[in-house]
Motif scaffolding. Sequence first.
Motif, short mmCIF file in Angstrom:
data_model
loop_
_atom_site.label_atom_id
_atom_site.label_comp_id
_atom_site.label_asym_id
_atom_site.label_seq_id
_atom_site.Cartn_x
_atom_site.Cartn_y
_atom_site.Cartn_z
N LYS A 1 3.23 7.30 -9.06
CA LYS A 1 3.14 8.28 -8.57
C LYS A 1 3.32 9.50 -9.49
CE LYS A 1 3.42 10.69 -4.09
NZ LYS A 1 4.02 10.72 -2.80
N ASN B 1 6.05 2.00 -7.60
CA ASN B 1 4.81 3.02 -7.43
C ASN B 1 5.18 4.30 -7.47
OD1 ASN B 1 3.66 0.99 -6.57
ND2 ASN B 1 4.89 0.15 -4.09
N GLN B 2 6.53 4.72 -7.31
CA GLN B 2 7.22 5.93 -7.62
C GLN B 2 6.92 6.18 -9.23
OE1 GLN B 2 7.74 8.28 -4.65
NE2 GLN B 2 7.83 6.35 -3.37
#
Length: 650
Positions: free
Chosen positions: A637, A633-634
């Motif tokens: 992002k 997820n990071q």
Amino acid sequence: MKIILFTFTCLFFINSFSQKKRSTKIGNVDVHELNMNQYEKDTTANAVVLYEHANYYIDESRDYKKTTDYYFKVKILKKEGTNRATIKIPFYGDEKIHSIKGITYNISEHNTIIKNHLIDKQVYTKDLYRGWKEVTFTLPNIKKGSVIEYTYSVTSPYSKIDDWYFQSDIPKIRSDFTAAILGNWKYNIRLVGFLNLNRRDVSVKKGCVYVPGLGDGACLILDYGIDNIPAFKEEDYMLSKENFISKLCFDLESFQNPRGGVDKYTKTWKDADKTLKYDFLDNQTSKKSFFKNNLPPSLLLINDDLERAKKVYYFIQNYFTWNEKYWPSKKVRIKDAFENKTGNVFDINLSLYNSLKAANIESYLVLTSTRNKAVPTRLHPIIDDFNYLLVKAIINNKTYFLDATNKQLPFGLVQHESLNGDGRTMNFASGSYWETIKLNRKSFRNIKAQLSFNQENSLSGNLMVSSDGFYAVNDRENLNSTDSESYIENFESKYPNIEVINLEHQNLEDKENTLHQIYEITTDPINFETKLRINPFLIDRYTQNPFKLNQRDYPVDYGYPRNHTYMLSLKLPEGYIVNNLPENKVLSLPNKGGRFIINFKNLNNVISVYSRINLNKRVYTSEEYHYLKEFYNQIIKAQDTFIEIEKSSN
């Protein structure tokens, strides 16, 4: 993953018993089930099994053969679930499928039940392959809201008891397995998966059987069941679901025949080693002289052991063409394979093993299985668990695992699909043993771009993709399987904003070194006046997280550690300055599992971007899943970011 082993035996010699009365009969649907519109424990489910039951016994009415009666009741919750009405039943050899019945239940406007029965002419049988056949039928008048109910029986002359799957890709409210197993049959019963039994009743019933001329006997009575079973949901980077889905497995260990003898089916590894060497491999491990006479003599004269081993490996790899078959259907004959220059995995890697022996390289055979099969059990040897063969070579006290089937594999790398748990190293002198398959090549993909703005306001320059290990194997396969023009077209279709002006390669045929693909590229024109936003990740950008489950009970298995590096040097156009650079970031996974770095710099109007993703482990446990999911997820992002430049006011 939980594997519970039960061993049951009761020594009686009677070979018949029936508990047919325990089988579930058809006709158990009510209005409440028909009015059900969703399953509250899983509102995403398009269907749910209301009840299922398998009952195994000896059928006196069918010449004392082994029969399993099956019963299923399924609620169709969504239109996508209507395919549950098509039933396919595979069977083998002398097995018989019979007693098929089926009903589709719907509800009328007046809240009454409407039944549509399956008729015989809607049941079809077709041949599949190598003794296998399939019975197929589709229940009539199926729609959203229907309940289907069907039964059938399988009668078999064979001793194998089929696995019972408590879990499937849809949820189940209740699942039961019952059986009456004759006392002179001994099975190792394994419960695989992560679910606990709600019912487990095991008993021995004396005097349960009477056969004229033989008298009374005893049976092992089993009753297993699980309630409220969640759907098994598959996700990326997992081994075969057979390792994790909740099921009962029956491994036949032995049979005590009426004459007093015991026929053993589950062998010790010592017995299994002999079976493999003499019955299956049929002494194909002792063809050293044949290959010594057929290898190019110059290979055997190389003094350096490692260089000699590599030359032998690449000779066998280039000589053979893999026919894409694995475990052979008949005994291996490597002389025939050598003459034909083609063969299965065993033909090729047995030839490699014998050739290395001829070159005086210490070598061993290693049995594995492909990733689409269950990991071979360690509880006892089951030869059918294996379908792949590797070669282990020891050179200068260093171990190499080798696989000559794929022409793009470098020395020290094996096919990814063969990395399915540990391998069983076959030392025919002192006995076989389990061993972790360690690879001698690191797998990485490095991307380096040097770009600047041209007069058409497009980015242009060079893009170099460097790959090694499994990434290089995949790239070489793609490059060698298509012409250059098609390869470029595929690249441009994947990245439609990029046009490839030219493509060159370095080390395309040299598998010992890193493969480099050097692109000369230009991008679509960028329209800007005073301000511009640029995403710096031209290729290989993560846009979707491969991990979506809230909870994953089974591990993440990549097969091998991996590294990704992305570097960009971007020269700004004259008269423009950097308005904003994204945030630098460093993330680490627990237990030294991996690291993500992204760094942005501006020096003399040249923007540098450096990003590196390290996944240091082959396998991540289910406890580490949440961290790995958030790690991606990071990354997503961080890569969904923009460099902002604007026209200078000076």
